[in-house]
Design a protein around this motif. Structure first.
Motif, short mmCIF file in Angstrom:
data_model
loop_
_atom_site.label_atom_id
_atom_site.label_comp_id
_atom_site.label_asym_id
_atom_site.label_seq_id
_atom_site.Cartn_x
_atom_site.Cartn_y
_atom_site.Cartn_z
N ASN A 176 8.01 0.64 7.05
CA ASN A 176 7.11 1.06 5.97
C ASN A 176 6.30 -0.08 5.37
O ASN A 176 5.85 -0.01 4.24
N LEU A 177 6.13 -1.17 6.13
CA LEU A 177 5.37 -2.29 5.58
C LEU A 177 3.97 -2.40 6.14
O LEU A 177 3.05 -2.77 5.44
N PHE A 178 3.80 -2.12 7.41
CA PHE A 178 2.60 -2.59 8.07
C PHE A 178 1.53 -1.54 8.33
O PHE A 178 0.53 -1.84 8.97
N SER A 179 1.74 -0.33 7.88
CA SER A 179 0.66 0.63 8.03
C SER A 179 -0.43 0.31 7.02
O SER A 179 -0.13 -0.06 5.89
N PRO A 180 -1.71 0.42 7.39
CA PRO A 180 -2.79 0.02 6.50
C PRO A 180 -2.73 0.67 5.14
O PRO A 180 -3.11 0.08 4.14
N GLY A 181 -2.22 1.90 5.07
CA GLY A 181 -2.16 2.59 3.79
C GLY A 181 -1.10 2.02 2.86
O GLY A 181 -1.12 2.28 1.67
N LYS A 182 -0.15 1.27 3.39
CA LYS A 182 0.96 0.79 2.57
C LYS A 182 0.92 -0.71 2.35
O LYS A 182 1.64 -1.21 1.51
N MET A 183 0.11 -1.43 3.11
CA MET A 183 0.01 -2.86 2.91
C MET A 183 -1.03 -3.12 1.83
O MET A 183 -2.23 -3.06 2.07
N GLU A 184 -0.58 -3.38 0.63
CA GLU A 184 -1.49 -3.54 -0.48
C GLU A 184 -2.01 -4.96 -0.59
O GLU A 184 -1.33 -5.93 -0.23
N PHE A 185 -3.22 -5.07 -1.10
CA PHE A 185 -3.82 -6.37 -1.33
C PHE A 185 -2.97 -7.12 -2.35
O PHE A 185 -2.57 -6.55 -3.37
N PRO A 186 -2.66 -8.40 -2.11
CA PRO A 186 -1.80 -9.15 -3.04
C PRO A 186 -2.44 -9.24 -4.43
O PRO A 186 -3.48 -9.86 -4.61
N SER A 187 -1.84 -8.58 -5.38
CA SER A 187 -2.38 -8.58 -6.73
C SER A 187 -1.30 -8.12 -7.70
O SER A 187 -0.76 -7.03 -7.56
N GLY A 188 -0.97 -8.97 -8.65
CA GLY A 188 0.02 -8.60 -9.65
C GLY A 188 1.44 -8.69 -9.15
O GLY A 188 1.70 -9.03 -7.99
N PRO A 189 2.40 -8.38 -10.02
CA PRO A 189 3.83 -8.46 -9.65
C PRO A 189 4.17 -7.51 -8.52
O PRO A 189 3.61 -6.43 -8.40
N LEU A 190 5.11 -7.93 -7.67
CA LEU A 190 5.57 -7.08 -6.57
C LEU A 190 6.53 -6.02 -7.10
O LEU A 190 7.41 -6.32 -7.90
#
Length: 459
Positions: A109-123
């Motif tokens: 569940n990490l690498f699909s384009p819909g789930k890989m969010e642009f790095p921004s803010g707390p994880l």
């Protein structure tokens, strides 16, 4: 053996019987040489559970292969098995599934384009992109259960303070502690007009977070002063009416208070006094305080008044090369484990110095195959690079403090650490531009040196 070869060998041994995501994770991490304890640090599972998964996995592989396979001989046996299969084949292999699709089994569940969010803010708490920095997480959790504790988390912006704080808060809730989270950036400027107005706002905010009814006027006494009234309000009302479970007071972006010396010179010693009260008064032992800020305080305080020479201090370091490699794998960059890949990551490390946000931003773009690493590094400090918005934001911050320009110029033109005025040093550190050792400063990373060398000449 490459990742693809590892997958091929296991699939052939198991005759295409699928493994679930946690089994793939244990297999791959074992192949990288990780211990079960190290695997557990990056997941929500305990090390005993990970060990049980591994034990069953080696048993299944041994049965299917007709040869004993263990965590220690994994490389040897699988390489030998794959070589034997390859030698027997006289026809082209069937087309293999897409590499990225197969690789997601290690980090589901990490690498699909819909789930890989642009790095921004707390994880988010459940993010597999969060990298532990041992022993910081363990130290905070062990300290948090101490009565009356005071924890300070200090680091420049975008180093992961809020992500760490969120995990500390989640741990506190697991212990059934009540949590009050207060971000001082939420406060209107008028709140800082006077100490009395600030402390009343502070008390009301905490009261609402505890789901209690504010009744400050019953405890506030002008003759006794704001600090004493605030103490009595906490002692006789808030800490009395909450349940027996401790309350964690998480204060984020406390440097906002530093900007108002008339407030800081009273508020910060008050926090220290509350911490010391816990040594002799059981009611104050219920209060656990966490103070998060970007820089040291530059408001003059007496040594015995500062809250920052008591309790424990957590300073967030940059990512190590191994942590950068681990994060690259979580972004699906399987080349990161090859000798050539390690050299490529070293070049990224040399540019951004292990800065968590800068590393994450690079890996995000690389994982989307939008740019090569060579091109990314070549354009890093230019308007065409991926860091252009981040660098402009830093430049704007610096331009708002023109008195810091000479200090920054001094830092970027020197190959050695530079002695700076204390306030200039602390402000530059809070912006994330320099690293400090006392008042001696050096530029945070080569990216900043290149960029500001170009920009400060124009100003």
């Amino acid at each position: 053996m490459t990742v693809e070869e590892l997958l091929d060998a296991v699939e052939k041994i198991l005759q295409n019987r699928p493994l679930d995501s946690i089994q793939w994770f244990v297999l791959y991490q074992s192949w990288l040489g990780k211990t079960y304890d190290e695997m557990a640090q990056g997941t929500g599972y305990g090390s005993n559970y990970i060990k049980q998964i591994g034990s069953q996995l080696w048993q299944d592989l041994s049965q299917a292969a007709g040869e004993r396979i263990t965590k220690k001989n994994l490389h040897l046996v699988l390489s030998k098995y794959l070589q034997g299969i390859t030698e027997q084949q006289n026809q082209p292999q069937e087309q293999q599934p897409d590499t990225k699709f197969r690789f997601t089994r290690f980090y589901p569940n990490l690498f699909s384009p819909g789930k890989m969010e642009f790095p921004s803010g707390p994880l988010p708490i459940n993010s597999s992109l969060y990298i532990n920095r041992p022993p910081l997480e363990e130290l905070i959790c062990s300290e948090l259960i101490q009565p009356g504790c005071l924890i300070r988390i200090k680091a420049p912006k975008k180093m992961g303070k809020s992500s760490l704080l969120n995990r500390m808060i989640a741990y506190a809730k697991e212990q059934n502690y009540q949590v009050v989270y207060l971000d001082f950036q939420e406060a209107d400027e008028e709140v800082f007009v006077s100490l009395d107005k600030f402390l009343r706002w502070f008390c009301i905010y905490v009261t609402r977070q505890l789901n209690l009814f504010p009744c400050l006027d019953d405890f506030w006494d002008i003759e006794m002063g704001s600090k004493v009234s605030c103490k009595i309000y906490f002692e006789a009302y808030l800490l009395q009416y909450i349940a027996e479970n401790p309350v964690v007071l998480a204060l984020n972006e406390v440097q906002r208070v530093f900007e108002h010396p008339n407030i800081a010179q009273d508020f910060l010693p008050m926090l220290r006094f509350w911490h010391e009260q816990a040594k002799q008064d059981c009611i104050w032992q219920k209060l656990r305080m966490v103070v998060v800020h970007t820089t040291e305080i530059y408001v003059p305080l007496k040594l015995n008044q500062s809250p920052f020479n008591v309790g424990i201090t957590i300073t967030l370091p940059p990512f190590t090369p191994k942590q950068v490699q681990d994060l690259a794998l979580r972004y699906g960059l399987e080349w990161a484990v090859s000798p050539e890949g390690e050299k490529r990551l070293e070049s990224l490390q040399a540019m951004v110095g292990g800065h968590p946000y800068l590393v994450s931003l690079a890996l995000y773009h690389l994982s989307r195959q939008e740019i090569t690493l060579e091109r990314l590094l070549e354009t890093a400090s230019t308007p065409m690079g991926i860091y252009t918005q981040h660098l402009r934001e830093l430049l704007n911050l610096l331009q708002k403090e023109p008195e810091l320009m000479p200090a920054m110029q001094q830092v970027i033109t020197s190959n050695e650490k530079v002695e700076l005025d204390a306030i200039a040093a602390y402000k530059l550190e809070s912006m994330g531009l320099v690293q400090l050792n006392g008042n001696q400063a050096c530029v945070m990373c080569e990216l900043y040196r290149l960029y500001f060398s170009q920009q400060l000449v124009k100003l």
